[in-house]
Design an enzyme around this catalytic site. Structure first.
Site, mmCIF file in Angstrom:
data_model
loop_
_atom_site.group_PDB
_atom_site.id
_atom_site.type_symbol
_atom_site.label_atom_id
_atom_site.label_comp_id
_atom_site.label_asym_id
_atom_site.label_seq_id
_atom_site.Cartn_x
_atom_site.Cartn_y
_atom_site.Cartn_z
ATOM 1 N N HIS A 112 0.812 -1.219 0.000
ATOM 2 C CA HIS A 112 0.000 0.000 0.000
ATOM 3 C C HIS A 112 0.842 1.265 0.000
ATOM 4 O O HIS A 112 0.382 2.315 -0.450
ATOM 5 C CB HIS A 112 -0.941 0.007 1.211
ATOM 6 C CG HIS A 112 -0.247 0.181 2.525
ATOM 7 N ND1 HIS A 112 0.356 -0.864 3.209
ATOM 8 C CD2 HIS A 112 -0.044 1.284 3.303
ATOM 9 C CE1 HIS A 112 0.878 -0.418 4.334
ATOM 10 N NE2 HIS A 112 0.658 0.885 4.422
ATOM 11 N N HIS B 231 5.048 9.212 12.913
ATOM 12 C CA HIS B 231 4.162 8.107 13.278
ATOM 13 C C HIS B 231 4.987 6.910 13.718
ATOM 14 O O HIS B 231 6.122 6.727 13.290
ATOM 15 C CB HIS B 231 3.191 7.740 12.155
ATOM 16 C CG HIS B 231 3.788 7.158 10.912
ATOM 17 N ND1 HIS B 231 4.855 7.711 10.240
ATOM 18 C CD2 HIS B 231 3.443 6.048 10.195
ATOM 19 C CE1 HIS B 231 5.127 6.991 9.169
ATOM 20 N NE2 HIS B 231 4.297 5.964 9.120
#
Length: 313
Positions: free
Chosen positions: A115, A179
């Protein structure tokens, strides 16, 4: 040659239930603005710098950089599955040029992408196969990692090659910013997971579903403030974006890997794709960023950012 750029974060949670609808509406509106920029530019060729999340690259041979001469998407998190439209000869020429510029890069005639590569293509073009694409993998997850200056050197070498083409080229970078999602490491993984991230056994449908559930539950806890994951760091994200927007890429050479991890989290190293993409763009001269978007998106476990850029006339 004509050159333009689109840089965007990715998140599997964009394709999963859970994130707040108002957040998704805002993020998708920003993506739509970037997609309109791409549509108006109408590139002949896409070059995408992207990471991998132990779906195509593994510790049995973890390359810092790899150019795909063929690529197939694994279809994680509901993204496209199957071959991408990779111009094999052009990708090989790109690799030769990069090696000739003293940047050590691997090549793959059987690259698997996830992805991190496919989501931006789908969001910007509607489908992952809408344009010919040269995928360039940058390791941003599997320590040890090289210095950020090597990512800038990679981007410069790729941009120099692109400058020789009589094509309209769109450079995409995928990932970041701050993140620290639940991704295994070589030293923390249990034996079964360690075996997979070393030797690369494909996930079964049940394993992929379990992995998806872990991500969804982690995001739910993180957004609620009940998580041990490292918090997002919007101040650090904005500092990085300011450097990028002003074209001061060499300033990032001073950022150590430990600094990036401490300030941005384990997967903040995906800023490497930003550095390479903007370094490629800078070969065409000073640039100006157009679409500018940033959101501290706890529901996506990411400081989510988008930039488009064109050369200054």
């Amino acid at each position: 040659m004509a050159l333009a750029l689109c840089r965007m974060s990715h998140s599997p949670l964009l394709n999963l239930p859970g994130p707040r609808l108002d957040l998704l509406d805002e993020v998708h509106a920003a993506i739509a603005e970037a997609a309109e920029f791409v549509r108006a530019y109408d590139p002949d060729l896409v070059v995408i710098f992207s990471p991998d999340h132990y779906n195509g690259f593994f510790y049995r041979a973890m390359h810092p950089f790899c150019i795909g001469m063929y690529a197939s998407a694994v279809g994680d998190y509901g993204t496209h599955i199957g071959a991408l439209d990779v111009p094999t000869d052009l990708a090989a020429d790109c690799a030769k040029a990069v090696l000739g510029a003293d940047v050590d890069v691997a090549v793959s005639a059987s690259m698997d992408v996830d992805h991190g590569t496919v989501q931006p293509l789908e969001k910007l073009f509607g489908t992952a196969t809408a344009r010919p694409v040269i995928p360039i993998f940058i390791n941003a997850i599997a320590a040890p990692l090289g210095p950020l200056r090597r990512c800038r050197a990679l981007g410069t070498a790729v941009g120099t090659f692109l400058s020789t083409l009589d094509l309209r080229v769109l450079v995409i970078g995928s990932g970041g910013l701050s993140h620290s999602p639940p991704v295994p490491t070589l030293h923390s993984a249990d034996p079964q997971v360690r075996e997979r991230i070393v030797h690369g056994q494909p996930l079964t449908p049940a394993q992929r579903q379990a992995r998806q559930t872990v991500v969804m539950e982690a995001a739910k806890s993180f957004a609620a403030g009940n998580s041990d994951l490292q918090p997002l760091n919007p101040a650090w994200d904005q500092r990085f974006l300011e450097i990028i927007d002003n074209g001061h890429l060499s300033d990032l050479d001073r950022w150590s890997n430990s600094f990036v991890t401490h300030e941005g989290g384990s997967l903040a190293h995906e800023i490497r794709t930003w550095i390479s993409a903007f370094a490629a763009m800078a070969v065409a001269g000073p640039y100006q960023t157009k679409v500018r978007y940033y959101k501290q998106a706890a529901d996506l476990i990411a400081g989510f950012a988008i930039r488009t850029a064109v050369p200054i006339p």
